[in-house]
Design an enzyme around this catalytic site. Sequence first.
Site, PDB file in Angstrom:
ATOM      1  N   LYS A 128     106.957  -0.136  64.463  1.00  0.00           N
ATOM      2  CA  LYS A 128     106.801   0.731  63.292  1.00  0.00           C
ATOM      3  C   LYS A 128     108.155   1.021  62.630  1.00  0.00           C
ATOM      4  CE  LYS A 128     102.484   2.938  64.832  1.00  0.00           C
ATOM      5  NZ  LYS A 128     101.803   4.232  65.103  1.00  0.00           N
TER       6      LYS A 128
ATOM      7  N   TYR B   5      94.691   1.510  58.377  1.00  0.00           N
ATOM      8  CA  TYR B   5      94.319   2.741  59.090  1.00  0.00           C
ATOM      9  C   TYR B   5      93.068   3.409  58.502  1.00  0.00           C
ATOM     10  CZ  TYR B   5      98.541   2.705  61.982  1.00  0.00           C
ATOM     11  OH  TYR B   5      99.512   2.390  62.906  1.00  0.00           O
TER      12      TYR B   5
ATOM     13  N   PHE C 137      95.988  13.771  59.559  1.00  0.00           N
ATOM     14  CA  PHE C 137      97.307  13.136  59.537  1.00  0.00           C
ATOM     15  C   PHE C 137      97.337  11.825  58.740  1.00  0.00           C
ATOM     16  CE2 PHE C 137      95.131  11.825  63.487  1.00  0.00           C
ATOM     17  CZ  PHE C 137      95.173  10.449  63.368  1.00  0.00           C
TER      18      PHE C 137
ATOM     19  N   ASN D 161     105.870   7.029  66.353  1.00  0.00           N
ATOM     20  CA  ASN D 161     105.785   6.689  67.775  1.00  0.00           C
ATOM     21  C   ASN D 161     106.086   5.219  68.099  1.00  0.00           C
ATOM     22  OD1 ASN D 161     103.457   5.731  66.708  1.00  0.00           O
ATOM     23  ND2 ASN D 161     102.063   6.818  68.053  1.00  0.00           N
TER      24      ASN D 161
ATOM     25  N   GLU E  90      92.773  -6.750  63.111  1.00  0.00           N
ATOM     26  CA  GLU E  90      94.156  -6.341  62.802  1.00  0.00           C
ATOM     27  C   GLU E  90      95.091  -7.542  62.692  1.00  0.00           C
ATOM     28  OE1 GLU E  90      93.795  -1.938  64.923  1.00  0.00           O
ATOM     29  OE2 GLU E  90      95.155  -3.435  65.769  1.00  0.00           O
TER      30      GLU E  90
HETATM   31  P1  IDP Z   1      97.237   5.008  68.848  1.00  0.00           P
HETATM   32  O1  IDP Z   1      98.297   4.458  67.921  1.00  0.00           O
HETATM   33  O2  IDP Z   1      97.799   5.406  70.175  1.00  0.00           O
HETATM   34  O3  IDP Z   1      96.047   4.087  68.969  1.00  0.00           O
HETATM   35  P2  IDP Z   1      95.574   6.668  67.110  1.00  0.00           P
HETATM   36  O4  IDP Z   1      94.846   7.888  67.562  1.00  0.00           O
HETATM   37  O5  IDP Z   1      94.773   5.432  66.829  1.00  0.00           O
HETATM   38  O6  IDP Z   1      96.716   6.374  68.208  1.00  0.00           O
HETATM   39  O7  IDP Z   1      96.388   7.076  65.820  1.00  0.00           O
HETATM   40  C1  IDP Z   1      96.997   6.087  65.007  1.00  0.00           C
HETATM   41  C2  IDP Z   1      98.387   6.554  64.636  1.00  0.00           C
HETATM   42  O8  IDP Z   1      98.290   7.725  63.824  1.00  0.00           O
HETATM   43  C3  IDP Z   1      99.274   6.990  65.815  1.00  0.00           C
HETATM   44  O9  IDP Z   1      99.902   5.903  66.465  1.00  0.00           O
HETATM   45  C4  IDP Z   1     100.277   7.902  65.126  1.00  0.00           C
HETATM   46  O10 IDP Z   1     101.277   7.174  64.415  1.00  0.00           O
HETATM   47  C5  IDP Z   1      99.374   8.604  64.112  1.00  0.00           C
HETATM   48  N1  IDP Z   1      98.833   9.869  64.659  1.00  0.00           N
HETATM   49  C6  IDP Z   1      97.825  10.005  65.560  1.00  0.00           C
HETATM   50  N2  IDP Z   1      97.578  11.293  65.834  1.00  0.00           N
HETATM   51  C7  IDP Z   1      98.457  11.996  65.093  1.00  0.00           C
HETATM   52  C8  IDP Z   1      98.680  13.410  64.932  1.00  0.00           C
HETATM   53  O11 IDP Z   1      98.033  14.261  65.539  1.00  0.00           O
HETATM   54  N3  IDP Z   1      99.692  13.762  64.069  1.00  0.00           N
HETATM   55  C9  IDP Z   1     100.427  12.839  63.367  1.00  0.00           C
HETATM   56  N4  IDP Z   1     100.234  11.510  63.488  1.00  0.00           N
HETATM   57  C10 IDP Z   1      99.254  11.088  64.338  1.00  0.00           C
END
Ligand code: IDP
Length: 143
Positions: free
Chosen positions: A10, A50, A58, A113, A127
Amino acid sequence: MTNKTLCIIKPDAVKKNLAGQIITKITEAGFKIKAMKMVRLSNESAGGFYEVHKNRPFYEELVKFMTSGPCIPIALEKENAVADYRALIGATDPAEAAEGTVRKLFAENKSENAVHGSDSDENAAIEIAHFFSRKELLENYAD
Ligand code: IDP
Ligand code: MG
């Protein structure tokens, strides 16, 4: 498309020059790189990728982050790719990620992340097709 998964390094990790270290972790864990490129996502591309999260609070922040700089999508191959890669990267929130995982080592917070990982074989196929053309995949998947 079993045994395949999509990684995205990312924008936060690309900006911090961590791509090399992250790719090393991935290949040392036994994944083969089948296709890779560096791209700056448009709002349409990131929003579409997404789409499943579009009603989450978010979503807007996520699209803004994913378009903030270049990212590196990588199609990976390994037996049990989806589960093994998610174990390698750790929990979504680096504060909750296990020691030694990519997100524990390199991620800022739950939003920024460091890496993406597919959550199922079906989504991995969708994807990978989001980033790589049929021609690119046919060439790279030949052997
Ligand atoms: P993942 O990437 O571990 O599969 P997902 O729940 O699919 O997690 O969420 C996709 C992406 O959205 C996450 O990797 C992160 O960048 C963002 N994200 C998820 N939850 C949050 C949140 O609570 N706050 C801000 N960003 C979030
Ligand atoms: Mg996810």
